[in-house]
Scaffold this motif. Structure first.
Motif, mmCIF file in Angstrom:
data_model
loop_
_atom_site.group_PDB
_atom_site.id
_atom_site.type_symbol
_atom_site.label_atom_id
_atom_site.label_comp_id
_atom_site.label_asym_id
_atom_site.label_seq_id
_atom_site.Cartn_x
_atom_site.Cartn_y
_atom_site.Cartn_z
ATOM 1 N N PRO A 273 17.634 -11.153 -66.610
ATOM 2 C CA PRO A 273 18.424 -12.060 -67.458
ATOM 3 C C PRO A 273 17.579 -13.201 -68.003
ATOM 4 N N ALA A 274 17.649 -13.409 -69.315
ATOM 5 C CA ALA A 274 16.830 -14.440 -69.955
ATOM 6 C C ALA A 274 17.296 -15.836 -69.607
ATOM 7 N N ASP A 275 18.570 -15.976 -69.226
ATOM 8 C CA ASP A 275 19.092 -17.313 -68.947
ATOM 9 C C ASP A 275 19.013 -17.675 -67.469
ATOM 10 N N SER A 276 18.385 -16.837 -66.665
ATOM 11 C CA SER A 276 18.247 -17.133 -65.243
ATOM 12 C C SER A 276 16.992 -17.971 -65.001
ATOM 13 N N LEU A 277 17.080 -18.895 -64.051
ATOM 14 C CA LEU A 277 15.918 -19.685 -63.662
ATOM 15 C C LEU A 277 15.221 -19.094 -62.437
ATOM 16 N N TYR A 278 15.739 -17.959 -61.939
ATOM 17 C CA TYR A 278 15.105 -17.210 -60.847
ATOM 18 C C TYR A 278 14.822 -18.110 -59.642
ATOM 19 N N THR A 279 15.837 -18.826 -59.234
ATOM 20 C CA THR A 279 15.698 -19.699 -58.075
ATOM 21 C C THR A 279 15.732 -18.883 -56.788
ATOM 22 N N LEU A 280 15.424 -19.536 -55.699
ATOM 23 C CA LEU A 280 15.441 -18.870 -54.396
ATOM 24 C C LEU A 280 16.833 -18.336 -54.097
ATOM 25 N N ARG A 281 17.846 -19.117 -54.429
ATOM 26 C CA ARG A 281 19.223 -18.680 -54.179
ATOM 27 C C ARG A 281 19.571 -17.448 -55.018
ATOM 28 N N ASP A 282 19.090 -17.415 -56.270
ATOM 29 C CA ASP A 282 19.348 -16.253 -57.125
ATOM 30 C C ASP A 282 18.793 -14.978 -56.494
ATOM 31 N N HIS A 283 17.560 -15.057 -56.007
ATOM 32 C CA HIS A 283 16.930 -13.883 -55.389
ATOM 33 C C HIS A 283 17.691 -13.448 -54.128
ATOM 34 N N LEU A 284 18.070 -14.403 -53.294
ATOM 35 C CA LEU A 284 18.780 -14.064 -52.056
ATOM 36 C C LEU A 284 20.138 -13.453 -52.356
ATOM 37 N N ASP A 285 20.858 -14.029 -53.293
ATOM 38 C CA ASP A 285 22.184 -13.502 -53.644
ATOM 39 C C ASP A 285 22.083 -12.066 -54.145
ATOM 40 N N MET A 286 21.072 -11.784 -54.970
ATOM 41 C CA MET A 286 20.909 -10.432 -55.505
ATOM 42 C C MET A 286 20.535 -9.430 -54.422
ATOM 43 N N ILE A 287 19.728 -9.853 -53.459
ATOM 44 C CA ILE A 287 19.368 -8.958 -52.347
ATOM 45 C C ILE A 287 20.597 -8.639 -51.508
ATOM 46 N N GLU A 288 21.416 -9.648 -51.270
ATOM 47 C CA GLU A 288 22.649 -9.432 -50.498
ATOM 48 C C GLU A 288 23.608 -8.506 -51.249
ATOM 49 N N GLN A 289 23.760 -8.730 -52.555
ATOM 50 C CA GLN A 289 24.694 -7.920 -53.347
ATOM 51 C C GLN A 289 24.198 -6.488 -53.548
ATOM 52 N N SER A 290 22.888 -6.295 -53.496
ATOM 53 C CA SER A 290 22.320 -4.986 -53.810
ATOM 54 C C SER A 290 22.025 -4.137 -52.585
ATOM 55 N N VAL A 291 21.768 -4.778 -51.434
ATOM 56 C CA VAL A 291 21.363 -4.019 -50.247
ATOM 57 C C VAL A 291 22.288 -4.282 -49.063
ATOM 58 N N LEU A 292 22.382 -5.524 -48.656
ATOM 59 C CA LEU A 292 23.102 -5.845 -47.417
ATOM 60 C C LEU A 292 24.577 -5.472 -47.488
ATOM 61 N N GLU A 293 25.231 -5.768 -48.601
ATOM 62 C CA GLU A 293 26.672 -5.504 -48.710
ATOM 63 C C GLU A 293 26.993 -4.044 -49.023
ATOM 64 N N PRO A 294 26.413 -3.442 -50.069
ATOM 65 C CA PRO A 294 26.803 -2.051 -50.381
ATOM 66 C C PRO A 294 26.396 -1.035 -49.322
ATOM 67 N N TYR A 295 25.264 -1.263 -48.651
ATOM 68 C CA TYR A 295 24.802 -0.326 -47.628
ATOM 69 C C TYR A 295 25.248 -0.734 -46.216
ATOM 70 N N GLU A 296 26.047 -1.798 -46.144
ATOM 71 C CA GLU A 296 26.580 -2.291 -44.867
ATOM 72 C C GLU A 296 25.465 -2.501 -43.838
ATOM 73 N N VAL A 297 24.457 -3.223 -44.260
ATOM 74 C CA VAL A 297 23.319 -3.522 -43.381
ATOM 75 C C VAL A 297 23.664 -4.751 -42.546
ATOM 76 N N LYS A 298 23.781 -4.561 -41.250
ATOM 77 C CA LYS A 298 24.149 -5.656 -40.351
ATOM 78 C C LYS A 298 22.939 -6.266 -39.659
ATOM 79 N N SER A 299 21.994 -5.440 -39.285
ATOM 80 C CA SER A 299 20.754 -5.923 -38.680
ATOM 81 C C SER A 299 19.601 -5.109 -39.259
ATOM 82 N N PHE A 300 18.455 -5.767 -39.458
ATOM 83 C CA PHE A 300 17.379 -5.087 -40.167
ATOM 84 C C PHE A 300 16.037 -5.740 -39.883
ATOM 85 N N HIS A 301 14.983 -4.979 -40.128
ATOM 86 C CA HIS A 301 13.609 -5.465 -40.087
ATOM 87 C C HIS A 301 13.185 -5.775 -41.519
ATOM 88 N N ILE A 302 12.253 -6.707 -41.688
ATOM 89 C CA ILE A 302 11.760 -7.052 -43.023
ATOM 90 C C ILE A 302 10.242 -6.915 -43.047
#
Length: 398
Positions: A273-302
């Protein structure tokens, strides 16, 4: 006897010459190297000053050139980072505010206003000439008021105790209009700008029905014994993992663990998105919406690399009970001197505006010059299909 003494003296003299001559030569060589090093450093600083002073002017010219091109082609132009921070209002419900000189983002949602911190380097990219002039003036002022520093400190502390110094929040008046709903919401899939690439690979995210990151998932369909999240670094993508680690994992590992490699926001096949400032919160929210929530990831290694290490640490802080382990490869760490603004210090460490080595020169252009970087991307990124074709032609499709 006298002949023996003469021979013995001659041998000792020759030994002294053999021992002392290299030391003298080493001393001369050391002095020569010191002079050459100092001369090279002065020449390098002089060349860097001339080159980056020219780039300051060129970036300013390109700023007006791109504004004119945007206005002619798109009938409007978007605020750039070299403009006033007050112009950073976007159609996504985000407003830039300042609190005691620090920039924050106000995110307008259906239920609340959320303050989100951004780096002060985003709108602070002074030219090299003005920066040197400012530092010279500040140094003269510091010398002038050095004797009065204690008095000033006492008065300042007294004002703070008495409560005369209050936190001020400056908000652009457009926030009122946004709260009243006079400004429309953002488009679901923003139209690409004329300077962006329009190939299917670069715009694949616009055809998706959901605004989520691109995720490459491998392993059992159910939860298995554990989940592993791979986060790439800057100027990279999920291919950093899927083309190196994933093929080398054993069948047992792939059948036991679920492996998730993502393209971060703005990278690879993820939304840009051209209007995004790509903040830390933006990245975290997208990771949660794309991986943690749809795949029901409760505990994980990084497992993270470079820039991904910062996001990995932020995820661990936000989900302390869910992160089982952290594997950080080449985490960016810079020791900040006491009393120095951290973001500005790191900016000068990463991009010190020097012409050598070349990687430093490239980083300096990318960090300090928005419009020069856009011109480079216009030539290289927009025409990447041509460069890929020529590369395959020269390398015989290797």
């Amino acid at each position: 006897m006298s002949l023996y003494l003469c021979l013995w003296g001659l041998i000792n003299y020759l030994k002294w010459v053999v021992v002392m001559m290299p030391l003298r030569e080493m001393a001369v060589m050391g002095k020569t190297m010191m002079v050459l090093t100092l001369t090279g450093r002065v020449l390098h600083d002089a060349v860097s000053f001339i080159v980056f002073s020219f780039l300051d002017i060129l970036d300013l010219v390109l700023c007006f050139a791109f504004k004119a091109a945007d206005f002619i082609i798109e009938a409007e132009w978007k605020p750039c980072y070299c403009a006033s921070a007050k112009e950073a209002i976007t159609s996504s419900g985000k407003i830039l505010v300042s609190e005691q000189g620090e920039s924050k983002i106000v995110c307008l949602t259906s239920t609340k206003l959320r303050l989100e911190e951004i780096s002060d380097t985003l709108y602070t990219r002074t030219s090299l000439v003005s920066e040197i002039s400012k530092s010279t003036v500040n140094e003269l002022k510091r010398i002038k008021v050095e004797g009065k520093s204690s008095t000033v400190t006492v008065q300042t502390s007294e004002k703070i105790k008495k409560g005369t110094m209050r936190s001020t929040l400056t908000v652009n008046s457009t926030i009122v209009e946004m709260l009243q709903g006079k400004i429309g919401g953002q488009h679901l899939h923003p139209i690409s700008r004329w300077s962006d690439c329009d190939c299917k690979f670069c715009t694949s995210w616009t055809s998706s029905s959901k605004e989520t990151l691109f995720v490459r998932a491998e392993g059992p369909k159910d939860k298995g014994k554990g989940d592993v999240l791979f986060i790439h670094g800057f100027i990279s993508s999920s291919a950093f993992w899927t083309e190196t680690l994933f093929p080398n994992f054993s069948h047992a590992a792939k059948s036991t663990y679920r492996l998730f490699a993502i393209d971060l926001l703005g990278f690879g096949r993820s939304p840009k998105p051209a209007d995004s400032l790509y903040t830390l919160r933006d990245h975290l929210d997208m990771i949660e919406q794309s991986v943690l929530e749809p795949y029901e990831v409760k505990s994980f290694h990084i497992v993270a690399h470079s820039l991904g290490c910062i996001l990995a640490l932020a995820l661990a802080v936000k989900h302390p009970g869910s992160v089982k382990s952290l594997t950080l490869l080449a985490p960016p760490y810079y020791k900040v001197p006491k009393g120095v603004l951290a973001t500005q210090h790191v900016m000068r460490q990463v991009a010190p505006r020097r012409v050598w080595p070349l990687i430093t020169f490239g980083a300096s252009i990318a960090c300090w010059y928005e419009h020069i970087s856009r011109a480079i991307c216009l030539v290289i990124c927009k025409n990447h299909r041509l460069w890929e074709f020529l590369t395959k032609l020269v390398t015989r499709n290797r």
